[in-house]
Design an enzyme around this catalytic site. Structure first.
Site, PDB file in Angstrom:
ATOM      1  N   GLY A  12       0.819  -1.214   0.000  1.00 41.62           N
ATOM      2  CA  GLY A  12       0.000   0.000   0.000  1.00 41.62           C
ATOM      3  C   GLY A  12       0.845   1.254   0.000  1.00 41.62           C
ATOM      4  N   GLY A  13       1.974   1.223  -0.748  1.00 47.81           N
ATOM      5  CA  GLY A  13       2.746   2.451  -0.980  1.00 47.81           C
ATOM      6  C   GLY A  13       2.169   3.157  -2.206  1.00 47.81           C
ATOM      7  CB  THR A  14       3.298   6.073  -4.225  1.00 45.87           C
ATOM      8  OG1 THR A  14       3.823   6.642  -3.031  1.00 45.87           O
ATOM      9  CG2 THR A  14       2.594   7.150  -5.008  1.00 45.87           C
ATOM     10  CB  ALA A  15       4.230   1.279  -6.463  1.00 44.28           C
ATOM     11  CE  LYS A  78      10.944  18.164 -11.181  1.00 44.33           C
ATOM     12  NZ  LYS A  78      11.162  16.753 -10.821  1.00 44.33           N
ATOM     13  CB  VAL A 184       1.844 -11.512   2.418  1.00 45.94           C
ATOM     14  CG1 VAL A 184       2.099 -12.848   1.723  1.00 45.94           C
ATOM     15  CG2 VAL A 184       0.760 -10.708   1.706  1.00 45.94           C
ATOM     16  CG  LEU A 332      10.581   1.535  -4.284  1.00 42.66           C
ATOM     17  CD1 LEU A 332      10.630   1.863  -2.789  1.00 42.66           C
ATOM     18  CD2 LEU A 332      11.671   2.293  -5.030  1.00 42.66           C
ATOM     19  CD  GLU A 341      16.954  14.545 -15.046  1.00 41.45           C
ATOM     20  OE1 GLU A 341      15.833  15.048 -15.177  1.00 41.45           O
ATOM     21  OE2 GLU A 341      18.003  15.129 -15.392  1.00 41.45           O
ATOM     22  CB  THR A 343      12.583   8.616 -13.624  1.00 40.55           C
ATOM     23  OG1 THR A 343      13.696   8.086 -12.882  1.00 40.55           O
ATOM     24  CG2 THR A 343      13.057   9.715 -14.538  1.00 40.55           C
TER      25      THR A 343
HETATM   26  C1  LIG Z   1      15.811   8.654  -1.496  1.00 42.56           C
HETATM   27  C2  LIG Z   1      14.664   8.431  -2.427  1.00 42.56           C
HETATM   28  C3  LIG Z   1      14.127   9.504  -3.112  1.00 42.56           C
HETATM   29  C4  LIG Z   1      13.078   9.302  -4.012  1.00 42.56           C
HETATM   30  N1  LIG Z   1      12.600  10.356  -4.730  1.00 42.56           N
HETATM   31  C5  LIG Z   1      11.652  10.146  -5.660  1.00 42.56           C
HETATM   32  C6  LIG Z   1      11.143  11.211  -6.437  1.00 42.56           C
HETATM   33  O1  LIG Z   1      11.529  12.368  -6.289  1.00 42.56           O
HETATM   34  N2  LIG Z   1      10.201  10.933  -7.367  1.00 42.56           N
HETATM   35  C7  LIG Z   1       9.718   9.665  -7.570  1.00 42.56           C
HETATM   36  O2  LIG Z   1       8.877   9.467  -8.451  1.00 42.56           O
HETATM   37  N3  LIG Z   1      10.138   8.655  -6.796  1.00 42.56           N
HETATM   38  C8  LIG Z   1      11.090   8.849  -5.870  1.00 42.56           C
HETATM   39  N4  LIG Z   1      11.514   7.799  -5.108  1.00 42.56           N
HETATM   40  C9  LIG Z   1      10.880   6.489  -5.276  1.00 42.56           C
HETATM   41  C10 LIG Z   1       9.534   6.441  -4.578  1.00 42.56           C
HETATM   42  O3  LIG Z   1       9.687   6.688  -3.204  1.00 42.56           O
HETATM   43  C11 LIG Z   1       8.889   5.062  -4.760  1.00 42.56           C
HETATM   44  O4  LIG Z   1       8.992   4.667  -6.088  1.00 42.56           O
HETATM   45  C12 LIG Z   1       7.431   5.116  -4.428  1.00 42.56           C
HETATM   46  O5  LIG Z   1       7.252   5.621  -3.154  1.00 42.56           O
HETATM   47  C13 LIG Z   1       6.789   3.755  -4.527  1.00 42.56           C
HETATM   48  O6  LIG Z   1       7.250   2.908  -3.509  1.00 42.56           O
HETATM   49  P1  LIG Z   1       6.555   1.486  -3.404  1.00 42.56           P
HETATM   50  O7  LIG Z   1       5.097   1.675  -3.283  1.00 42.56           O
HETATM   51  O8  LIG Z   1       7.069   0.628  -4.508  1.00 42.56           O
HETATM   52  O9  LIG Z   1       7.164   0.874  -2.058  1.00 42.56           O
HETATM   53  P2  LIG Z   1       6.908   1.245  -0.506  1.00 42.56           P
HETATM   54  O10 LIG Z   1       6.538   2.663  -0.310  1.00 42.56           O
HETATM   55  O11 LIG Z   1       8.108   0.740   0.224  1.00 42.56           O
HETATM   56  O12 LIG Z   1       5.652   0.369  -0.088  1.00 42.56           O
HETATM   57  C14 LIG Z   1       5.749  -1.018   0.164  1.00 42.56           C
HETATM   58  C15 LIG Z   1       4.409  -1.525   0.692  1.00 42.56           C
HETATM   59  O13 LIG Z   1       4.456  -2.942   0.764  1.00 42.56           O
HETATM   60  C16 LIG Z   1       3.881  -3.359   1.970  1.00 42.56           C
HETATM   61  N5  LIG Z   1       4.416  -4.691   2.317  1.00 42.56           N
HETATM   62  C17 LIG Z   1       5.713  -5.075   2.367  1.00 42.56           C
HETATM   63  N6  LIG Z   1       5.790  -6.370   2.751  1.00 42.56           N
HETATM   64  C18 LIG Z   1       4.519  -6.794   2.942  1.00 42.56           C
HETATM   65  C19 LIG Z   1       3.941  -8.010   3.371  1.00 42.56           C
HETATM   66  N7  LIG Z   1       4.688  -9.082   3.706  1.00 42.56           N
HETATM   67  N8  LIG Z   1       2.593  -8.095   3.470  1.00 42.56           N
HETATM   68  C20 LIG Z   1       1.816  -7.040   3.162  1.00 42.56           C
HETATM   69  N9  LIG Z   1       2.309  -5.850   2.751  1.00 42.56           N
HETATM   70  C21 LIG Z   1       3.643  -5.737   2.661  1.00 42.56           C
HETATM   71  C22 LIG Z   1       4.241  -2.290   2.981  1.00 42.56           C
HETATM   72  O14 LIG Z   1       3.382  -2.304   4.082  1.00 42.56           O
HETATM   73  C23 LIG Z   1       4.048  -1.038   2.100  1.00 42.56           C
HETATM   74  O15 LIG Z   1       2.678  -0.681   2.136  1.00 42.56           O
HETATM   75  C24 LIG Z   1      12.543   7.991  -4.197  1.00 42.56           C
HETATM   76  C25 LIG Z   1      13.072   6.915  -3.476  1.00 42.56           C
HETATM   77  C26 LIG Z   1      14.129   7.121  -2.609  1.00 42.56           C
HETATM   78  C27 LIG Z   1      14.694   5.936  -1.879  1.00 42.56           C
END
Ligand SMILES: Cc1cc2nc3c(=O)[nH]c(=O)nc-3n(C[C@H](O)[C@H](O)[C@H](O)COP(=O)(O)OP(=O)(O)OC[C@H]3O[C@@H](n4cnc5c(N)ncnc54)[C@H](O)[C@@H]3O)c2cc1C
Length: 500
Positions: A12-15, A78, A184, A332, A341, A343
């Site tokens: 439940g992250g942004t992705a 931006k 999970v 991620l 950038e 992205t």
């Molecule tokens: C330093 C830094 C700067 C960044 N800057 C930018 C930027 O300027 N622009 C941009 O577009 N992106 C940027 N990003 C990338 C951006 O933060 C991510 O791409 C975005 O937040 C998506 O993350 P995500 O949802 O993939 O993962 P996460 O936010 O890590 O979410 C993971 C989710 O999985 C769930 N999860 C994990 N394991 C389990 C399990 N076993 N059971 C149930 N749920 C589970 C967690 O609870 C969480 O909800 C940056 C990243 C970093 C590290």
């Protein structure tokens, strides 16, 4: 009989919320139920505050207006990114990378002409801020929104990523996506290697036809369960760590990201409407987390500021297959290119859009899986090359980090060909078209980067003689920029028309 099929999204992250939203909207009417599982115990990464212009089309496709989402996420407009101190040469201390727009067509041609002339040894001006409207707007803290309220040029956003995740969650649940808050803890496979079901900590077992891995860097399904190969970019991109340290709001509010080179990496400065996002992306091969934090605090004048910094590790690279068996990786979990950038969300959006199109075209089968994977891999590698180029052509000599980056010969054939073409004064536009990579970064962006760092091999001995009338271009950009709202005015206007 219920013939609907389940799509289960883990994370439940942004992705995760972007994926759930788009999949529900596009596939809900084709017989699919979307379920999102989010662990209440594992936090999201909580950083990521900048976007590319593509994010605008994500909101438009979902019918969400800027006045609906921006004020709730402390978002700002931006115009592009200003790169500071990546070169020590006094003429190239800073350059601006604008988002290209149709309005720049004429002036971009002049910019390219000047770049080509300078490659051939003429001492002409190649400062991007003299040729691009977005650069002028950023200089004057203006938004890309015309005073008439119309959209003037292409632009991205800055936003609070945690609030954006929450906003998307509310919206997505309203659209009918089932939200399960549990972790999970076990995964069962079919004999053919497909994922069969997920065992949750609360005892539920969830079966599905398709699983979307949005579990962040841990890549629970795509890597840990299916063992999909991970291709590291570390030999080309040294940075593996980051620190985030917010500070108070900038006044006046700016309309650009600033990426300032430091001793062992670079610092971001991102203006939000309620605070400033700051951070340092660096390589742990060259400095410790404590050294990096001290350097960042010194830069920000925040040595004794009582706010704790957040330290993060970054796994830089991509999986070999983003869609493997019945699992799609998004965010991620599929890979990460460091945020220079901004992205990452662009790649999230592009992955989901491409998946929906490939899945639908194959009548919801894996028929187009191979082409899809090829396409996403090419985009990841294409974006990586543009980022690698910043490090390769840096003009700093003051630390091993910058010298090693410049001396690094690990790079793709594509990037090598671009640099060779540029250095010998060849036709870079033709090279980029021939490589079919303009869809990742346009030729104008490559010219901005290479000219911005002052990578001109030929000695500039020929007469200083402008090929285009720069004063005239500047005057017309100045005039045009007056028609755009200040960043603050544009945000006030949005707040006044906020729709919930
Ligand atoms: C330093 C830094 C700067 C960044 N800057 C930018 C930027 O300027 N622009 C941009 O577009 N992106 C940027 N990003 C990338 C951006 O933060 C991510 O791409 C975005 O937040 C998506 O993350 P995500 O949802 O993939 O993962 P996460 O936010 O890590 O979410 C993971 C989710 O999985 C769930 N999860 C994990 N394991 C389990 C399990 N076993 N059971 C149930 N749920 C589970 C967690 O609870 C969480 O909800 C940056 C990243 C970093 C590290």
């Amino acid at each position: 009989m219920n013939t609907r099929q389940n799509i289960v999204i883990v994370g439940g992250g942004t992705a995760g919320w972007m994926a759930a939203n788009m999949l529900q909207q596009q596939l809900g009417s084709s017989g699919f139920n979307c379920i999102l599982i989010e662990s209440p115990d594992i936090p999201t990464i909580g950083v990521g505050e900048g976007s590319t212009p593509q994010l605008k089309s994500f909101f438009s496709a979902l019918g969400i207006t800027e006045s609906q989402w921006m004020p709730q996420c402390h978002a700002t407009y931006k115009n592009g990114i200003s790169f500071k101190n990546w070169s020590v040469d006094k003429d190239h201390r800073e350059y601006f990378h604008p988002f290209p727009s149709a309005v720049d067509q004429h002036t971009a041609r002049g910019f390219l002409q000047h770049c080509i002339a300078k490659q051939q040894g003429r001492n002409v001006d190649t400062q991007t801020d003299r040729f691009f409207l977005a650069a002028q707007l950023a200089k004057q803290n203006r938004s890309p929104i015309l005073k008439s309220g119309a959209v003037g040029i292409s632009y991205g956003y800055h936003f609070d990523s945690v609030l954006l995740g929450k906003y998307l969650q509310k919206l997505t649940v309203k659209q009918g996506v089932q939200h399960i808050k549990s972790t999970v803890v076990g995964i069962k496979l079919h004999l053919n290697g497909d994922i069969k079901s997920l065992q949750l900590a609360d005892g539920q077992v969830i079966e599905a036809e398709l699983f979307v891995d949005c579990s962040g860097f841990k890549a629970l399904l795509i890597q840990q369960t299916l063992g999909t190969e991970f291709i590291s970019y570390r030999s080309q991109l040294f940075n593996d760590s980051a620190i985030a340290l917010p500070s108070t709001q900038l006044t006046p509010l700016t309309s650009q990201t600033v990426a300032t080179a430091l001793n062992h990496g670079w610092a971001w400065e991102i203006p939000l409407s309620n605070r400033t996002g700051n951070g340092y992306v660096y390589s742990s091969d060259y400095c410790s987390a404590e050294q990096a934090e001290t350097e960042l605090r010194q830069k920000l004048n925040m040595i004794n500021y009582p706010v704790a910094a957040k330290h993060l590790k970054m796994k830089v690279g991509r999986v070999a297959l983003h869609w493997n068996n019945n699992c799609l990786a998004v965010g991620l979990s599929q890979g990460f290119i460091e945020p220079l950038e901004a992205t990452a969300l662009h790649l999230v959006q592009h992955t989901i859009e491409s998946f929906i199109s490939a899945f639908s075209a194959g009548n919801f089968s894996t028929q187009h899986q191979a082409q899809f994977n090829q396409r996403i891999n090419a985009r990841f590698d294409g974006i990586r090359d543009y980022i690698v180029c910043h490090y390769k052509v840096n003009q700093r000599h003051d630390s091993a980090y910058w010298r090693d980056n410049r001396a690094n010969t690990n790079m793709s054939n594509s990037l090598q060909a671009i640099l060779e073409c540029w250095d010998k004064g060849g036709d870079l536009l033709a090279e980029i078209n021939q490589q079919q990579i303009a869809g990742y970064y346009s030729a104008v962006s490559w010219y901005c980067l290479l000219a911005g760092y002052g990578r001109f091999v030929a000695t500039q001995h020929k007469p200083t003689e402008a090929l285009v009338n720069i004063s005239e271009i500047e005057r017309s950009l100045q005039q045009l920029s007056q028609q755009f709202l200040d960043q603050n005015q544009a945000l006030d206007f949005l707040a006044a028309t906020t729709e919930i």
